[in-house]
Design an enzyme around this catalytic site. Sequence first.
Site, PDB file in Angstrom:
ATOM      1  N   SER A 579       1.031  -0.468  11.825  1.00 52.13           N
ATOM      2  CA  SER A 579       0.172  -1.324  10.999  1.00 52.13           C
ATOM      3  C   SER A 579      -1.306  -1.080  11.279  1.00 52.13           C
ATOM      4  O   SER A 579      -2.120  -0.991  10.353  1.00 52.13           O
ATOM      5  CB  SER A 579       0.511  -2.800  11.236  1.00 52.13           C
ATOM      6  OG  SER A 579       1.829  -3.088  10.809  1.00 52.13           O
ATOM      7  N   SER A 703       9.006   3.111   6.546  1.00 51.12           N
ATOM      8  CA  SER A 703       7.875   2.553   7.294  1.00 51.12           C
ATOM      9  C   SER A 703       7.171   1.475   6.483  1.00 51.12           C
ATOM     10  O   SER A 703       6.746   0.450   7.029  1.00 51.12           O
ATOM     11  CB  SER A 703       6.892   3.669   7.671  1.00 51.12           C
ATOM     12  OG  SER A 703       6.385   4.301   6.514  1.00 51.12           O
ATOM     13  N   ASN A 706       9.476  -1.690   6.692  1.00 51.36           N
ATOM     14  CA  ASN A 706       9.922  -2.226   7.982  1.00 51.36           C
ATOM     15  C   ASN A 706       8.870  -2.238   9.092  1.00 51.36           C
ATOM     16  O   ASN A 706       9.019  -3.007  10.052  1.00 51.36           O
ATOM     17  CB  ASN A 706      11.140  -1.428   8.475  1.00 51.36           C
ATOM     18  CG  ASN A 706      12.323  -1.551   7.537  1.00 51.36           C
ATOM     19  OD1 ASN A 706      12.769  -2.650   7.229  1.00 51.36           O
ATOM     20  ND2 ASN A 706      12.822  -0.427   7.068  1.00 51.36           N
ATOM     21  N   TYR A 707       7.838  -1.413   8.984  1.00 52.70           N
ATOM     22  CA  TYR A 707       6.885  -1.321  10.093  1.00 52.70           C
ATOM     23  C   TYR A 707       5.438  -1.651   9.716  1.00 52.70           C
ATOM     24  O   TYR A 707       4.610  -1.863  10.592  1.00 52.70           O
ATOM     25  CB  TYR A 707       6.933   0.086  10.710  1.00 52.70           C
ATOM     26  CG  TYR A 707       8.238   0.379  11.398  1.00 52.70           C
ATOM     27  CD1 TYR A 707       8.562  -0.209  12.616  1.00 52.70           C
ATOM     28  CD2 TYR A 707       9.176   1.224  10.821  1.00 52.70           C
ATOM     29  CE1 TYR A 707       9.767   0.038  13.240  1.00 52.70           C
ATOM     30  CE2 TYR A 707      10.397   1.483  11.436  1.00 52.70           C
ATOM     31  CZ  TYR A 707      10.676   0.889  12.645  1.00 52.70           C
ATOM     32  OH  TYR A 707      11.876   1.140  13.262  1.00 52.70           O
ATOM     33  N   LEU A 708       5.137  -1.664   8.420  1.00 46.32           N
ATOM     34  CA  LEU A 708       3.765  -1.916   7.986  1.00 46.32           C
ATOM     35  C   LEU A 708       3.624  -3.350   7.488  1.00 46.32           C
ATOM     36  O   LEU A 708       4.330  -3.759   6.569  1.00 46.32           O
ATOM     37  CB  LEU A 708       3.369  -0.938   6.871  1.00 46.32           C
ATOM     38  CG  LEU A 708       3.413   0.541   7.242  1.00 46.32           C
ATOM     39  CD1 LEU A 708       3.067   1.399   6.032  1.00 46.32           C
ATOM     40  CD2 LEU A 708       2.463   0.840   8.387  1.00 46.32           C
TER      41      LEU A 708
END
Length: 749
Positions: A579, A703, A706-708
């Site tokens: 992020s 990404s 799930n990750y940003l």
Amino acid sequence: MRTAHCVCTRADHSCVRFYFNSHKHKDKHKDREHSHKEHKRDKERENSKNGNSEHKSSSERKHREKEKERLKHKEKQKEEKFHSSDGKYRDKENGFVSSLSIKVEEDNGHHHPIKHEKPLKRERDEDDRYEHKPKKLKVDNEKKVKKRKQEDSDYEEREKPKKRTKEVKKDSTGGKKKAKNEPQEKWKWWEEEKYTDGSKWRFLEHKGPVFPPPYEPLPDRIRFYYDGKAMKLSPAAEEVATFYAKMLDHEYTTKDIFRKNFFKDWRKEMTPEEKSKITELKKCDFTEMHEYFKAQSEARKQMTKEEKQKIKEENERILQEYGYCVMDNHRERIGNFRIEPPGLFRGRGDHPKMGKLKRRIRPEDIIINCSKDSAHPQAPPGSRWKELRHDNKVTWLVSWTENIQGSIKYIMLNPSSRIKGEKDWQKYETARRLKKSVEHIRAQYREDWRSKEMRIRQRAVALYFIDKLALRAGNEKDEGETADTVGCCSLRVEHIRLHPQMDGQDYVVELDFPGKDSIRYYNKVSVEKRVFKNLQLFLENKQAKDDLFDRLNTSILNKHLQELMDGLTAKVFRTYNASITLQQQLKELTSPDDNIPEKILSYNRANRAVYDLLKQQTAPPKTFEKSMHTLQTKIDEKKKQLSAAKKELKAAKADAKMLRDEKSKKAVEMKKKAVQRISEQLMKLEVQATDREENKQIALGTSKLNYLDPRISVAWCKKWAVPIEKIYNKTQREKFAWAIDMTDEDFEF
């Protein structure tokens, strides 16, 4: 001919003059009175125009009746005509002049011509004026009546279609169209207070899962052959055989482990007689079965629109009945409400259990979770559930245990639901909290690199890998139960190489191991000198299969992370680093002067930078080679077009040099533009090919989902006026509705 008869004996026929004068006076009076009444009626109509329709229609009827009476009266008045000064009869209605004379019959039967004097003429002229007025009044009144009728008609036409349209919409849609067009109000759960007692819900009601249809035996004409002879299989054995027959074209059936596991589980479903006959898989012939299912697949593709629509409607009906639940008085979408049908297990990567039989899940295997006070899901007729629970501390609706690895499977809510949204929000808030303490944590593990205890050194180096390289922690696995995939804590000596110098860099660590889903992780990275020295120490006196961090496991690492910060895990580091990288890259790459496509390109480049950090890889698409071949064909054709366009431009320039006229100059300009246009098209195709090649194993979507932190993307869109639809599709916008609603352009991760 119509004549006027005079009964008087006067020679000058003064009686006639008296009669006409008196009659004219009466006509004038009547006309004036009539005109006054008409005016009055017009006023009343104007006043009552906005009144109720019943009053209006009755007044119209009265007016029409009076109008008819007036016209009859007028016809009577016109029975007598007047002589003009020239002795001709003038028809007032038709507007032509006739030579007919009016005769006055005396008592003695003689007729005397009437002498006309100027007063008579003058009086007649005056009478003409008044005679015209009723006529004019009549025409005006008729126009008004027609106008009112037209207005009434227009009014009715204006009113009726509205009612009809409304009725048609209501009838044609049955109330569904309105519900479809008007979006349902979104549950803004993020504006409500969270439960503090650990419960996930207060009320939960659903219909349970949808089971796959029972097995339908093959037609008698479709046969299985063993050792060249047709053989009729029992229903249980035949069903498992069809699972293998459907996969004959797949690479799985070429793998020894898959074939071995299948044959072993298949024999368990055979009758004793079948077991005695079928002893080798290589003697089995599933060709007819395979061709049958292939033909069925083609038939499905050739279905008519009506057939496809019927299936679609049935699926929609099932979705509406089973695909939603009621949670805390709100209708929430369920993720996957269908139980997976039986089949052959494939697994991820080179799974040791691939080819084993996934047995049919029955109601007796199912655990239902719902509220005590809800309408409990009913099991299919003749069956019962394994258990009925009322646990509001968990988020799943249905669970069962699968037979391959003994793991528990769940039916849960859709990613757009409150439960999932709250979990995502909490995850990103935890990553934001890490931002405040990450520098302290980094200072701590750097200090631990010099620790006298080997376990602390290994823990500190592993934490450095998780932070800098965004590696997964890596869980312990039972040998032979799962594929051999590796994370940070489970790295072995064979997965790492150390290079004091490589590619112009010092202290390079080369990592090469099977990551998640057995996808290869390969990376070369320059590390700090102290990390490099510790790794050399960890590798001393170890074999290729030995663990790199032999004094560390996932449990020890997670316990340490919890001590550093509440809620901290290895995944939080991945989320934080992904992020913060996206936010920094967006600030650097986005220019205020860029248009929307250029800004989106900047966003994709920032997302690519996140990939470089996470190495979030995926297997290449099955159609990758085919799509690349098609794209390369387009590039080759475009190159030929460009070559031809350049030749035409060269020829046009030569012509222009010889002719030196305006037409040839314009031709050169046109050819130049053609060359430029084709060059740009070729460049776009080549960039597309490069991008596709580079991204064939890159999971940018993973990404992003799930990750940003989605609030970074939303704030960027709002700040630079980029439509959110360009970044998130409809499903993703539903998933991140909380972020879209609460975020402004000034948000900072």
